[in-house]
Scaffold this motif. Structure first.
Motif, mmCIF file in Angstrom:
data_model
loop_
_atom_site.group_PDB
_atom_site.id
_atom_site.type_symbol
_atom_site.label_atom_id
_atom_site.label_comp_id
_atom_site.label_asym_id
_atom_site.label_seq_id
_atom_site.Cartn_x
_atom_site.Cartn_y
_atom_site.Cartn_z
ATOM 1 N N LEU A 108 0.836 -1.213 0.000
ATOM 2 C CA LEU A 108 0.000 0.000 0.000
ATOM 3 C C LEU A 108 0.862 1.251 0.000
ATOM 4 C CD1 LEU A 108 -2.920 -0.811 2.465
ATOM 5 C CD2 LEU A 108 -2.857 -1.039 -0.026
ATOM 6 N N HIS A 109 2.158 1.081 0.246
ATOM 7 C CA HIS A 109 3.088 2.209 0.339
ATOM 8 C C HIS A 109 4.125 2.077 -0.776
ATOM 9 C CE1 HIS A 109 5.358 5.419 2.024
ATOM 10 N NE2 HIS A 109 5.876 4.846 3.070
ATOM 11 N N GLY A 110 5.373 1.965 -0.448
ATOM 12 C CA GLY A 110 6.400 1.933 -1.494
ATOM 13 C C GLY A 110 6.367 0.675 -2.326
ATOM 14 N N ARG A 123 -7.227 -3.922 -6.230
ATOM 15 C CA ARG A 123 -7.167 -2.460 -6.202
ATOM 16 C C ARG A 123 -6.354 -1.997 -7.390
ATOM 17 N NH1 ARG A 123 -6.998 1.103 -0.714
ATOM 18 N NH2 ARG A 123 -9.176 0.744 -0.218
ATOM 19 N N GLY A 176 -1.099 1.977 -7.647
ATOM 20 C CA GLY A 176 -0.556 3.206 -8.230
ATOM 21 C C GLY A 176 -1.589 4.311 -8.352
ATOM 22 N N PHE A 177 -2.825 3.975 -7.858
ATOM 23 C CA PHE A 177 -3.897 4.999 -7.887
ATOM 24 C C PHE A 177 -4.309 5.338 -6.468
ATOM 25 C CE2 PHE A 177 -6.319 6.589 -11.538
ATOM 26 C CZ PHE A 177 -5.482 6.159 -12.562
ATOM 27 N N HIS A 208 -4.307 8.300 -3.092
ATOM 28 C CA HIS A 208 -3.273 8.798 -2.185
ATOM 29 C C HIS A 208 -3.960 9.365 -0.948
ATOM 30 C CE1 HIS A 208 0.236 10.968 -0.672
ATOM 31 N NE2 HIS A 208 0.937 10.184 -1.476
ATOM 32 N N ARG A 265 4.404 14.464 -8.685
ATOM 33 C CA ARG A 265 5.503 13.576 -9.086
ATOM 34 C C ARG A 265 5.055 12.654 -10.230
ATOM 35 N NH1 ARG A 265 6.112 10.954 -3.302
ATOM 36 N NH2 ARG A 265 3.867 10.865 -3.730
ATOM 37 N N TYR A 319 -16.552 6.477 -10.124
ATOM 38 C CA TYR A 319 -16.047 5.861 -8.869
ATOM 39 C C TYR A 319 -14.720 6.524 -8.468
ATOM 40 C CZ TYR A 319 -13.877 2.403 -5.785
ATOM 41 O OH TYR A 319 -13.232 1.792 -4.715
ATOM 42 N N PHE A 320 -13.834 6.688 -9.426
ATOM 43 C CA PHE A 320 -12.507 7.248 -9.125
ATOM 44 C C PHE A 320 -12.586 8.767 -8.967
ATOM 45 C CE2 PHE A 320 -9.896 3.514 -9.525
ATOM 46 C CZ PHE A 320 -10.719 2.658 -10.243
ATOM 47 N N ASN A 328 -0.584 8.012 -8.629
ATOM 48 C CA ASN A 328 0.392 8.545 -7.676
ATOM 49 C C ASN A 328 1.802 8.246 -8.183
ATOM 50 O OD1 ASN A 328 1.161 5.849 -6.819
ATOM 51 N ND2 ASN A 328 -0.793 5.780 -5.731
ATOM 52 N N VAL A 329 2.758 8.553 -7.366
ATOM 53 C CA VAL A 329 4.173 8.468 -7.777
ATOM 54 C C VAL A 329 4.530 7.074 -8.292
ATOM 55 C CG1 VAL A 329 5.005 7.805 -5.464
ATOM 56 C CG2 VAL A 329 6.531 9.031 -7.040
ATOM 57 N N PHE A 334 12.949 2.923 -4.581
ATOM 58 C CA PHE A 334 12.185 3.912 -3.809
ATOM 59 C C PHE A 334 12.957 4.222 -2.511
ATOM 60 C CE2 PHE A 334 7.507 5.182 -2.998
ATOM 61 C CZ PHE A 334 7.863 6.198 -2.138
ATOM 62 N N ARG A 338 14.324 7.693 -1.089
ATOM 63 C CA ARG A 338 13.737 8.235 0.139
ATOM 64 C C ARG A 338 14.736 8.405 1.276
ATOM 65 N NH1 ARG A 338 8.467 8.721 1.271
ATOM 66 N NH2 ARG A 338 8.561 9.641 -0.793
HETATM 67 C C1 SDX Z 1 2.920 5.999 -1.578
HETATM 68 O O1 SDX Z 1 1.734 8.918 2.195
HETATM 69 C C2 SDX Z 1 2.616 9.143 1.268
HETATM 70 O O2 SDX Z 1 3.060 10.278 1.102
HETATM 71 C C3 SDX Z 1 3.016 7.923 0.470
HETATM 72 C C4 SDX Z 1 3.879 8.167 -0.749
HETATM 73 C C5 SDX Z 1 5.255 8.697 -0.369
HETATM 74 O O3 SDX Z 1 5.881 9.345 -1.222
HETATM 75 O O4 SDX Z 1 5.727 8.320 0.750
HETATM 76 O O5 SDX Z 1 3.245 9.086 -1.627
HETATM 77 C C6 SDX Z 1 4.126 6.860 -1.512
HETATM 78 O O6 SDX Z 1 2.756 5.166 -0.715
HETATM 79 C C7 SDX Z 1 1.921 6.217 -2.672
HETATM 80 C C8 SDX Z 1 0.660 5.284 -2.544
HETATM 81 C C9 SDX Z 1 1.008 3.943 -3.177
HETATM 82 N N1 SDX Z 1 -0.047 2.957 -2.900
HETATM 83 C C10 SDX Z 1 -0.854 2.531 -3.887
HETATM 84 O O7 SDX Z 1 -0.815 2.940 -5.034
HETATM 85 C C11 SDX Z 1 -1.824 1.413 -3.456
HETATM 86 C C12 SDX Z 1 -3.224 1.702 -4.023
HETATM 87 N N2 SDX Z 1 -3.769 2.845 -3.345
HETATM 88 C C13 SDX Z 1 -4.424 2.641 -2.106
HETATM 89 O O8 SDX Z 1 -4.554 1.435 -1.538
HETATM 90 C C14 SDX Z 1 -4.914 3.867 -1.365
HETATM 91 O O9 SDX Z 1 -5.309 4.786 -2.284
HETATM 92 C C15 SDX Z 1 -3.900 4.455 -0.421
HETATM 93 C C16 SDX Z 1 -3.381 3.424 0.538
HETATM 94 C C17 SDX Z 1 -2.751 5.047 -1.164
HETATM 95 C C18 SDX Z 1 -4.590 5.554 0.387
HETATM 96 O O10 SDX Z 1 -5.557 4.932 1.139
HETATM 97 P P1 SDX Z 1 -6.506 5.783 2.138
HETATM 98 O O11 SDX Z 1 -6.138 7.216 2.144
HETATM 99 O O12 SDX Z 1 -6.538 5.067 3.444
HETATM 100 O O13 SDX Z 1 -7.883 5.691 1.404
HETATM 101 P P2 SDX Z 1 -8.885 4.490 1.540
HETATM 102 O O14 SDX Z 1 -8.144 3.196 1.425
HETATM 103 O O15 SDX Z 1 -9.742 4.723 2.730
HETATM 104 O O16 SDX Z 1 -9.755 4.671 0.198
HETATM 105 C C19 SDX Z 1 -10.823 5.632 0.150
HETATM 106 C C20 SDX Z 1 -11.805 5.022 -0.847
HETATM 107 C C21 SDX Z 1 -12.224 3.608 -0.475
HETATM 108 O O17 SDX Z 1 -13.504 3.384 -1.080
HETATM 109 P P3 SDX Z 1 -14.852 3.576 -0.128
HETATM 110 O O18 SDX Z 1 -14.661 2.700 1.088
HETATM 111 O O19 SDX Z 1 -14.911 5.046 0.184
HETATM 112 O O20 SDX Z 1 -15.982 3.107 -1.029
HETATM 113 O O21 SDX Z 1 -11.178 4.905 -2.131
HETATM 114 C C22 SDX Z 1 -11.069 3.527 -2.492
HETATM 115 C C23 SDX Z 1 -11.239 2.727 -1.214
HETATM 116 O O22 SDX Z 1 -11.782 1.445 -1.503
HETATM 117 N N3 SDX Z 1 -9.725 3.337 -3.064
HETATM 118 C C24 SDX Z 1 -9.464 2.590 -4.133
HETATM 119 C C25 SDX Z 1 -8.074 2.754 -4.352
HETATM 120 N N4 SDX Z 1 -7.556 3.572 -3.416
HETATM 121 C C26 SDX Z 1 -8.593 3.927 -2.618
HETATM 122 N N5 SDX Z 1 -10.243 1.809 -4.900
HETATM 123 C C27 SDX Z 1 -9.618 1.187 -5.935
HETATM 124 N N6 SDX Z 1 -8.296 1.285 -6.227
HETATM 125 C C28 SDX Z 1 -7.498 2.068 -5.444
HETATM 126 N N7 SDX Z 1 -6.191 2.173 -5.710
#
Ligand code: SDX
Length: 428
Positions: A264-266, A301, A304-305, A307, A316, A353-354, A362-363, A385, A389
């Motif tokens: 979920l992070h790097g 999920r 990469g989408f 944040h 970025r 949805y998105f 995201n990055v 990464f 970092r």
């Molecule tokens: C990094 O924090 C930082 O600064 C991190 C970072 C850095 O430089 O250090 O930027 C690096 O970690 C970037 C993020 C990389 N991770 C991903 O790409 C993994 C996919 N993304 C996610 O799992 C999610 O978006 C997070 C973890 C990044 C953020 O999660 P949040 O803020 O806790 O949001 P959430 O999980 O509560 O989601 C809110 C809603 C939910 O739906 P509902 O319950 O409202 O119906 O959005 C949905 C989620 O299900 N959702 C997604 C989604 N991300 C959120 N649905 C589908 N695909 C996704 N990627």
């Protein structure tokens, strides 16, 4: 604007001071809340909670702004070098030419690791994930430099620990890759710049030199700059929490590496490529996977989408997307998963949805495409990464110590059983 917030609890009014930052960010300082009212706050994932004040990185998720020590990421990515950005983050100002040369030369002179580290490395099976090796070998630096364990190190001693870590992590990272390939390690060459040296250690062989390509060096330099810090993200907060216990820089960064490894992070940059490969193998139907990502009953999920902070484009991601096109063109690389990524992005950005959830690339969404194009293997993406970092982790660890912050110890609300007596076995 009032200087304090009023909180009314059980009929009593409490005043908590308001804190305002240099970018007009506002917070309620609740340091005295429990002592005065007996209440704590609850905020799983710290979505609304500031853990500290910091002068290192500013980001505005609504406006898509990211600045290191006030300098916009767009300018640093175009005009600076990774080593110069590392200096900026750690010491707070852009170095003079003399300062930069001295910093860069010191790093070059510390790129060798103790030969005993190779014995630790040889102990890992070739199937070991490089992030697990990186975390373990960074922590092992405490064994080779036990003086780093002293929480009262002088400024000079802290600086030496910082130089050693910046210098040796690229050697450790490259060697962890060679270990995974069952190939002999390549030693650092002090005549090379940081990025060229790393690439040479990754891709040279005792039997064959590596041809350093300026396009590849420039792309890697830009990627490392873009990853260099990001205020209080999961792994940086981990480094600060571990560091707040007076743990050494090496132990704190080792913990940060483990946190960054999470998908979920790097770890997302590796997961993005694996996802794109899955879509390609499945016939390339982006819309099918968009529907899967929206389906609450489907664990899939769109990696990469989304944040936690950026509810607009991750600045970025914009820079990396442009760089991906440039690098692949310059290298004459045609990567079909780049087109799948663009189709996926296009479909998601037009899907309610998105859009409703403000989920943007995201990055991590495009970075893996560049890493692939310059020859970095997928299981090394999160190591890249971590390399990027590292200056941010160091700067944040140094700042928490300079700010003399207390040991981090969050509270909780207990929801378990209330008091009950022990039940002897015969009565259960
Ligand atoms: C990094 O924090 C930082 O600064 C991190 C970072 C850095 O430089 O250090 O930027 C690096 O970690 C970037 C993020 C990389 N991770 C991903 O790409 C993994 C996919 N993304 C996610 O799992 C999610 O978006 C997070 C973890 C990044 C953020 O999660 P949040 O803020 O806790 O949001 P959430 O999980 O509560 O989601 C809110 C809603 C939910 O739906 P509902 O319950 O409202 O119906 O959005 C949905 C989620 O299900 N959702 C997604 C989604 N991300 C959120 N649905 C589908 N695909 C996704 N990627």
């Amino acid at each position: 604007m009032s200087d304090f917030a009023e909180i009314i609890l059980d009929g009593k009014t409490y005043q908590m001071p308001i804190v305002v930052g240099t970018e007009d960010e506002k917070a309620i300082d609740i340091s005295a809340l429990r002592a005065q009212s007996g209440y704590v706050t609850l905020d799983p994932g710290y979505k609304n909670t500031g853990a500290t004040t910091s002068a290192i990185t500013f980001l505005d998720g609504e406006e898509g702004i990211l600045r290191y020590r006030g300098y916009p990421i767009e300018q640093l990515a175009e005009k600076s070098s990774f080593i110069e950005v590392a200096y900026l983050l750690i010491y707070g100002h852009l170095p003079s030419e003399e300062e930069l040369n001295a910093f860069s030369d010191r790093i070059k002179r510390h790129t060798l690791v103790n030969e005993d580290m190779r014995k630790i490395l040889d102990g890992f099976p070739s199937t070991a994930h490089p992030m697990g090796i990186l975390s373990a070998l960074v922590s092992s630096l405490t064994a080779f430099y036990p003086e780093s364990l002293n929480p009262n190190q002088s400024k000079e001693e802290v600086d030496l620990s910082i130089i050693r870590l910046l210098a040796k992590i690229s050697t450790i990272a490259a060697w962890s890759y060679k270990n995974s390939q069952g190939h002999p390690v390549i030693y650092p060459k002090n005549k090379l710049d940081y990025c060229s040296n790393f690439l040479n250690m990754m891709f040279a062989y005792p039997t064959e030199d590596y041809q350093i390509d300026p396009v590849v060096v420039s792309a890697l330099n830009k990627l490392l700059i873009l990853h260099a810090d990001h205020e209080q993200n999961c792994s940086t907060s981990t480094v600060r929490l571990v560091g707040s216990a007076n743990a050494s820089l090496y132990s704190s960064v080792s913990a940060g590496i483990s946190a960054l490894w999470g998908p979920l992070h790097g770890g997302a940059n590796q997961a993005v490529i694996e996802m794109l490969e899955e879509i390609k193998a499945d016939g390339g139907d982006s819309k099918k996977f968009i529907e899967k990502a929206k389906d609450k009953n489907d664990p899939f999920r769109l990696m990469g989408f989304g944040h936690r902070v950026y509810k607009n484009f991750d600045p970025r991601a914009k820079i990396i997307k442009k760089a991906a096109d440039e690098v692949l063109t310059a290298l004459g690389v045609k990567d079909p998963i780049l087109n799948i990524a663009k189709e996926l992005e296009e479909a998601a950005l037009n899907d309610p949805y998105f859009v409703e959830r403000k989920l943007y690339p995201n990055v991590d969404f495009y970075s893996g495409i560049i890493y692939r194009a310059i020859g970095i293997p997928t299981n090394m993406f999160t190591v890249m990464f971590a390399l990027g970092r590292l200056p941010g982790w160091i700067a944040q660890w140094k700042e928490l110590r300079e700010q003399k912050e207390p040991i981090g110890r969050p509270r909780q609300i207990y929801t378990g059983e209330t008091e009950r007596d022990y039940v002897p076995m015969e009565k259960r």
